[in-house]
Enzyme design. Structure first.
Site, PDB file in Angstrom:
ATOM      1  N   LYS A  13      -8.252  59.950  25.911  1.00  0.00           N
ATOM      2  CA  LYS A  13      -7.408  61.095  26.296  1.00  0.00           C
ATOM      3  C   LYS A  13      -7.809  61.630  27.675  1.00  0.00           C
ATOM      4  O   LYS A  13      -6.948  61.867  28.526  1.00  0.00           O
ATOM      5  CB  LYS A  13      -7.568  62.177  25.212  1.00  0.00           C
ATOM      6  CG  LYS A  13      -6.577  63.305  25.279  1.00  0.00           C
ATOM      7  CD  LYS A  13      -6.334  63.861  23.880  1.00  0.00           C
ATOM      8  CE  LYS A  13      -7.350  64.909  23.457  1.00  0.00           C
ATOM      9  NZ  LYS A  13      -7.097  66.229  24.077  1.00  0.00           N
ATOM     10  N   SER A  14      -9.108  61.809  27.907  1.00  0.00           N
ATOM     11  CA  SER A  14      -9.558  62.386  29.183  1.00  0.00           C
ATOM     12  C   SER A  14      -9.152  61.493  30.358  1.00  0.00           C
ATOM     13  O   SER A  14      -8.664  61.972  31.389  1.00  0.00           O
ATOM     14  CB  SER A  14     -11.079  62.547  29.183  1.00  0.00           C
ATOM     15  OG  SER A  14     -11.458  63.543  28.286  1.00  0.00           O
ATOM     16  N   GLN A 155     -13.643  70.101  32.512  1.00  0.00           N
ATOM     17  CA  GLN A 155     -12.321  70.565  32.947  1.00  0.00           C
ATOM     18  C   GLN A 155     -12.445  71.448  34.182  1.00  0.00           C
ATOM     19  O   GLN A 155     -11.659  71.329  35.124  1.00  0.00           O
ATOM     20  CB  GLN A 155     -11.629  71.319  31.807  1.00  0.00           C
ATOM     21  CG  GLN A 155     -11.276  70.400  30.639  1.00  0.00           C
ATOM     22  CD  GLN A 155     -10.628  71.122  29.481  1.00  0.00           C
ATOM     23  OE1 GLN A 155     -10.502  72.350  29.489  1.00  0.00           O
ATOM     24  NE2 GLN A 155     -10.220  70.370  28.478  1.00  0.00           N
ATOM     25  N   ASP A 302     -16.874  67.147  21.624  1.00  0.00           N
ATOM     26  CA  ASP A 302     -15.642  66.962  20.848  1.00  0.00           C
ATOM     27  C   ASP A 302     -15.899  66.327  19.481  1.00  0.00           C
ATOM     28  O   ASP A 302     -15.010  66.321  18.624  1.00  0.00           O
ATOM     29  CB  ASP A 302     -14.652  66.092  21.627  1.00  0.00           C
ATOM     30  CG  ASP A 302     -14.089  66.829  22.833  1.00  0.00           C
ATOM     31  OD1 ASP A 302     -14.117  68.069  22.841  1.00  0.00           O
ATOM     32  OD2 ASP A 302     -13.628  66.150  23.776  1.00  0.00           O
ATOM     33  N   ARG A 375      -8.865  67.998  15.721  1.00  0.00           N
ATOM     34  CA  ARG A 375     -10.175  67.427  15.362  1.00  0.00           C
ATOM     35  C   ARG A 375     -10.705  67.984  14.033  1.00  0.00           C
ATOM     36  O   ARG A 375     -11.438  67.311  13.324  1.00  0.00           O
ATOM     37  CB  ARG A 375     -11.179  67.636  16.494  1.00  0.00           C
ATOM     38  CG  ARG A 375     -10.786  66.864  17.759  1.00  0.00           C
ATOM     39  CD  ARG A 375     -11.949  66.679  18.700  1.00  0.00           C
ATOM     40  NE  ARG A 375     -11.511  66.574  20.077  1.00  0.00           N
ATOM     41  CZ  ARG A 375     -10.979  65.477  20.629  1.00  0.00           C
ATOM     42  NH1 ARG A 375     -10.805  64.387  19.917  1.00  0.00           N
ATOM     43  NH2 ARG A 375     -10.611  65.475  21.893  1.00  0.00           N
TER      44      ARG A 375
HETATM   45  C1  S3P Z   1     -12.317  67.445  28.579  1.00  0.00           C
HETATM   46  C2  S3P Z   1     -13.437  68.234  28.676  1.00  0.00           C
HETATM   47  C3  S3P Z   1     -14.008  68.989  27.551  1.00  0.00           C
HETATM   48  C4  S3P Z   1     -13.501  68.442  26.216  1.00  0.00           C
HETATM   49  C5  S3P Z   1     -12.021  68.241  26.211  1.00  0.00           C
HETATM   50  C6  S3P Z   1     -11.613  67.254  27.303  1.00  0.00           C
HETATM   51  C7  S3P Z   1     -11.827  66.749  29.781  1.00  0.00           C
HETATM   52  O1  S3P Z   1     -13.601  70.336  27.631  1.00  0.00           O
HETATM   53  O2  S3P Z   1     -13.870  69.299  25.168  1.00  0.00           O
HETATM   54  O3  S3P Z   1     -11.588  67.727  24.965  1.00  0.00           O
HETATM   55  O4  S3P Z   1     -10.996  65.833  29.650  1.00  0.00           O
HETATM   56  O5  S3P Z   1     -12.271  67.107  30.871  1.00  0.00           O
HETATM   57  P1  S3P Z   1     -14.437  71.420  28.507  1.00  0.00           P
HETATM   58  O6  S3P Z   1     -14.336  71.053  29.914  1.00  0.00           O
HETATM   59  O7  S3P Z   1     -13.761  72.728  28.201  1.00  0.00           O
HETATM   60  O8  S3P Z   1     -15.832  71.360  27.962  1.00  0.00           O
END
Ligand code: S3P
Length: 415
Positions: A13-14, A155, A302, A375
């Protein structure tokens, strides 16, 4: 019943979010294979299309034609996706776009101040009263900053680096604790001027559009984690996970699983588009409790809901601390884990920044409150495999946020 066979998963996903966003900054046609099929990634694609980006979807392959970003005629609906809201705000701020970003009920309760503050320091102009969506972004010129985020968040880091692609001078993010680094790896592979030095990343303004690219997104380890847990929990299981993203900023769950005593064998390891990928075999062995805290948390963040399920079947105490961020995910995951596990008969203590689980305890049938959190729904579906009687979820549709094929994949390996 046992869990066996082999599985490949939809794309991470990321990486899928980032691939779509960066494709929008190229000057041609990009082909992204094995894109995540989740609703969250579709939210990113729809937002980009609303901003004028052309995109065609053919199953798991998506073609994006870049260099066409413009001010959208309507608001950008980020749905349930924090990654869409935060990364896109950074990307669009850097490209001088004026727009309003909105989200669903859950996303509208998640903190945006963490991006409003640093992007504001770069010169981004926001109209926002309370640090939550909706967020109005007005076009403004940006200048690079050096910034150390107060919370460990990929993020936030990515939003700033994406904004840096359109900011005068250099933009540096210094992390106290390393978080997932897909943004940095992808920018490097695509030829952006990025310097990486430990936890410090410096990006320079893009003088020209990025070159069009083709890539295949590796299987999502955060989805694979649920199936790995099922194999670790059910006696006699033996499961092969194929083509899994094994970037060390994402493998915290698998390291924890191994430390708990699960059987694990790396069958193959290779590189794809600057990312580490591998095939992994997981098999059942008895589990023991472990402690997770500090800089181990961002690399397993996650997967903590499914780790909690494993902990109920592990001998001794599992303690998770320093995971306060779990309270501001799609739901308050600390509370959701503790309340639902207690309903199933587990021995759980809720901490302000984590939980303590003492096992092993048998799990019983219960009504699970998912808070519409994908999740939580997937973690308790796996718990249901080992409970004495079936569990019921108040909503299983939310699983589509990250993995619409979850049930289908589970049916393939439950024998
Ligand atoms: C993600 C970063 C994480 C993660 C999220 C996806 C990303 O969040 O929990 O599911 O793709 O950069 P945070 O940046 O809020 O920790």
């Amino acid at each position: 019943m046992r869990i066996s066979g082999d599985l490949t998963f939809p794309g991470d996903k990321s990486i899928s979010h980032r691939a779509l966003m960066l494709a929008a900054l190229t000057n041609g046609e990009c082909i992204i294979d094995n894109l995540s099929t989740g609703v969250d990634v579709e939210s990113t694609r729809q937002c980009l299309m609303t901003c004028g980006v052309q995109s065609e979807k053919n199953g798991k392959q998506v073609v994006i034609t870049g260099n066409t970003l413009k001010n959208p005629a309507s608001d950008l609906d980020c749905g349930n996706s924090g990654t869409t809201a935060r990364l896109l705000t950074g990307l669009l701020a850097g490209q001088g776009i004026t727009t309003t970003l909105t989200g669903d009920k859950s996303l509208s309760q998640r903190p945006m101040e963490r991006i409003i503050q640093p992007l504001g320091l770069m010169g981004a102009s926001f109209e926002n009263e309370n640090g939550y969506l909706p967020l109005r972004l007005n076009s403004a010129p940006l200048t690079g900053i050096e910034y150390s985020p107060p919370v460990a968040s990929a993020q936030v880091k990515s939003a700033i680096l994406f904004a840096g692609l359109g900011a005068e001078g250099e933009t540096t993010v210094i992390e106290k604790t390393k978080t997932r680094d897909h943004t940095e790896r992808m920018l490097h592979v695509l030829g952006a001027d990025i310097r990486l030095d430990g936890n410090r990343s410096t990006i320079k303004k893009l003088e020209n559009p990025l070159k069009p690219f083709a890539m295949k997104v590796p299987s999502d380890p955060s989805t694979a984690a649920f199936f790995a847990a099922a194999a670790a929990l059910v006696p006699g299981s033996n499961l092969i996970l194929k083509g899994i993203l094994s970037n060390p900023t994402r493998t915290g769950f698998f390291s924890a699983l191994e430390k708990m005593g699960a059987g694990m064998e790396c069958l193959n390891q290779w590189k794809e588009n600057g990312e580490d990928v591998g095939d992994l075999r997981i098999f059942h062995q008895s589990l023991k409790g472990i402690n997770i805290s500090g800089n181990q948390i961002p690399v397993v963040i996650d997967e903590l809901p499914i780790l909690a399920i494993l902990a109920t079947q592990a001998e001794g105490v599992t303690m998770v601390q320093d995971a306060r961020e779990l309270r501001v995910k799609e739901s308050d995951r600390i509370s959701a884990i503790c309340v639902n596990l207690r309903r199933m008969g587990a021995n759980v203590e809720e901490l302000e920044d984590g939980f303590v689980i003492t096992g092993p305890t048998p799990l019983h049938s219960a009504q699970i409150t998912t808070h519409n959190d994908h999740r939580i729904a997937m973690a308790f579906t796996i718990a249901g495999l080992i409970s004495d009687e079936p569990i019921t979820l108040d909503n299983s549709d939310c699983i589509a946020i990250s993995c619409p094929e979850f049930d289908y994949l589970l049916k393939q390996v439950v024998r």
